[in-house]
Design a protein around this motif. Structure first.
Motif, PDB file in Angstrom:
ATOM      1  N   GLU A 126      42.304  59.197  57.607  1.00 45.25           N
ATOM      2  CA  GLU A 126      42.498  58.901  56.178  1.00 45.25           C
ATOM      3  C   GLU A 126      42.453  57.405  55.912  1.00 45.25           C
ATOM      4  O   GLU A 126      42.043  56.961  54.842  1.00 45.25           O
ATOM      5  N   ASP A 127      42.899  56.596  56.909  1.00 42.40           N
ATOM      6  CA  ASP A 127      42.993  55.148  56.680  1.00 42.40           C
ATOM      7  C   ASP A 127      41.725  54.402  57.110  1.00 42.40           C
ATOM      8  O   ASP A 127      41.764  53.188  57.316  1.00 42.40           O
ATOM      9  N   ALA A 128      40.594  55.105  57.231  1.00 45.22           N
ATOM     10  CA  ALA A 128      39.343  54.453  57.653  1.00 45.22           C
ATOM     11  C   ALA A 128      38.973  53.343  56.672  1.00 45.22           C
ATOM     12  O   ALA A 128      38.992  53.538  55.457  1.00 45.22           O
ATOM     13  N   LYS A 129      38.623  52.167  57.218  1.00 49.76           N
ATOM     14  CA  LYS A 129      38.337  51.000  56.369  1.00 49.76           C
ATOM     15  C   LYS A 129      36.921  50.452  56.571  1.00 49.76           C
ATOM     16  O   LYS A 129      36.317  49.918  55.659  1.00 49.76           O
ATOM     17  N   VAL A 130      36.405  50.560  57.815  1.00 48.37           N
ATOM     18  CA  VAL A 130      35.103  49.963  58.112  1.00 48.37           C
ATOM     19  C   VAL A 130      34.096  51.075  58.414  1.00 48.37           C
ATOM     20  O   VAL A 130      34.339  51.938  59.262  1.00 48.37           O
ATOM     21  N   LEU A 131      32.977  51.048  57.673  1.00 52.17           N
ATOM     22  CA  LEU A 131      31.921  52.046  57.869  1.00 52.17           C
ATOM     23  C   LEU A 131      30.760  51.391  58.602  1.00 52.17           C
ATOM     24  O   LEU A 131      30.235  50.360  58.156  1.00 52.17           O
ATOM     25  N   GLY A 132      30.378  51.963  59.728  1.00 50.81           N
ATOM     26  CA  GLY A 132      29.256  51.447  60.512  1.00 50.81           C
ATOM     27  C   GLY A 132      28.028  52.317  60.302  1.00 50.81           C
ATOM     28  O   GLY A 132      28.113  53.546  60.374  1.00 50.81           O
ATOM     29  N   VAL A 183      25.288  43.572  62.319  1.00 50.31           N
ATOM     30  CA  VAL A 183      26.075  43.332  63.536  1.00 50.31           C
ATOM     31  C   VAL A 183      25.337  43.803  64.795  1.00 50.31           C
ATOM     32  O   VAL A 183      24.326  44.505  64.710  1.00 50.31           O
ATOM     33  N   SER A 184      25.878  43.434  65.949  1.00 47.68           N
ATOM     34  CA  SER A 184      25.377  43.957  67.223  1.00 47.68           C
ATOM     35  C   SER A 184      26.002  45.338  67.446  1.00 47.68           C
ATOM     36  O   SER A 184      26.994  45.693  66.783  1.00 47.68           O
ATOM     37  N   LEU A 185      25.448  46.085  68.387  1.00 44.95           N
ATOM     38  CA  LEU A 185      26.019  47.414  68.663  1.00 44.95           C
ATOM     39  C   LEU A 185      27.437  47.292  69.216  1.00 44.95           C
ATOM     40  O   LEU A 185      28.292  48.142  68.937  1.00 44.95           O
TER      41      LEU A 185
END
Ligand code: NAD
Length: 321
Positions: A126-132, A183-185
């Protein structure tokens, strides 16, 4: 018979309607109320095209039909039309009479984005903030828009084999008011949710490039031989899918299964989580991985939804057939 032309779909179909249709049909599949027919996919030896059919029957929604179409690699260059071409045909399950013909191109992108979005809704923290994001092609922008609706993301990070395509993602992130960073992997370790949507045949994301607690939606692998993540990542994760039979043959799990890293019986249908018969994520440190292979029933579900919308708005073309 009703016709809903491709050109009308954008104004009719919403991400929300696609999400609901796909979530419902995944639930029906897990409850054994809907099933997919075997997929036909043929290299037809003309224009290098791959052509095929994906069909199924949803007994709960009474949706019967198929999507016919495929990939014509020369379309864009030679004819100025997109390479993926498909049409959905719906039939009356009581009589077998054709009821609708619906443009399937935009619907394919919407139903594929809805699938990963359903997986994020039910499996991500629920607290996910960063989407890759891994991948920056046609489908990726749809995936990104749909994913952003599922959690209060604060940042989007992206990697693509062809970095010149990354501005496609940056534009969508900006529209949503979020910062985007190429970003890099290795930097994918920062992501709480990762969506991969590429046409890769080799692992891109390593098993140690994903942090505990991350949800990974692998959406690009829909054919034998394709691969987006190190099979060892599936061994680290709890693996969910749209349909187990496709996951182990044409999905991301095909490689982990072949290498004996995971067992078919350990792969969970996402519909079971939607139905509440499987608890889904088991702890904040668990890695969850959704293997989204793309099933015919998704196409039928969104096509049926768009036919209803077209009838409501008086846009469906009626022909005596
Ligand atoms: P696209 O051609 O627009 O984009 C392809 C993407 O893959 C780009 O990001 C490109 O840089 C990347 N790529 C190409 N070759 C690569 C390689 N060798 N290694 C790593 N990355 C590579 O295609 P698209 O329409 O965005 O489709 C992406 C993938 O999604 C395709 O493989 C397609 O078959 C698949 N797909 C899956 C579903 C499903 O339901 N699961 C539905 C539609 C499409």
């Amino acid at each position: 018979m009703l016709i809903v032309p491709e050109r009308e779909i954008a104004a009719l179909m919403t991400r929300e309607a696609a999400f609901d249709a796909v979530e419902q049909v995944f639930a029906a599949m897990a409850a054994d109320k809907a099933y997919n027919f075997p997929v036909v996919r043929e290299a037809i030896g003309h224009e290098d095209a791959l052509y095929g059919f994906k069909g199924g029957f949803d007994r709960s929604g009474l949706t019967l039909g198929l999507k016919a179409g495929g990939y014509w690699p020369n379309n864009l260059e030679k004819r100025g039309i997109i390479n993926h071409q498909s049409t959905v045909f719906l039939f009356d399950p009581d009589t077998g009479k054709v009821t609708a013909m619906v443009g399937g191109n935009l619907l394919t992108a919407l139903r594929t984005a809805a699938a990963s979005s359903v997986s994020i809704r039910h499996l991500a923290r629920e607290d996910a903030k960063v989407l890759g994001m891994i991948g920056a092609g046609h489908q990726a922008t749809f995936q990104l828009r749909a994913a952003l609706e599922q959690r209060a993301f604060e940042k989007v990070i992206g990697w693509n084999l062809h970095p010149e395509m990354l501005p496609n993602l940056a534009k969508v992130a900006e529209e949503a008011g979020l910062p985007f960073e190429a970003v890099s992997l290795d930097a994918m370790r920062e992501a709480d949710v990762i969506v991969s949507i590429t046409s890769s045949f080799d692992a891109i994301l390593g098993a140690d490039q994903v942090s505990p607690g991350t949800h990974v939606a692998c959406m690009g692998t829909d054919t034998k031989g394709k691969m987006e993540v190190d099979p060892a990542l599936l061994a680290r994760a709890t693996v969910f899918t749209d349909e187990v039979a496709q996951s182990v043959t044409i999905g991301e799990a095909q490689h982990a299964i072949a290498q004996g890293l995971i067992r078919e019986q350990d792969i969970i249908q996402i519909g079971a989580v939607i139905n509440g018969t499987h608890p889904g994520r088991d702890g904040a440190d668990r890695i969850t991985l959704f293997d989204g292979t793309g099933v015919g029933l998704q196409d039928l579900a969104v096509a049926a939804a768009v036919v209803d919308l077209a009838v409501e708005k008086g846009i469906a073309v009626e022909v005596d057939f």
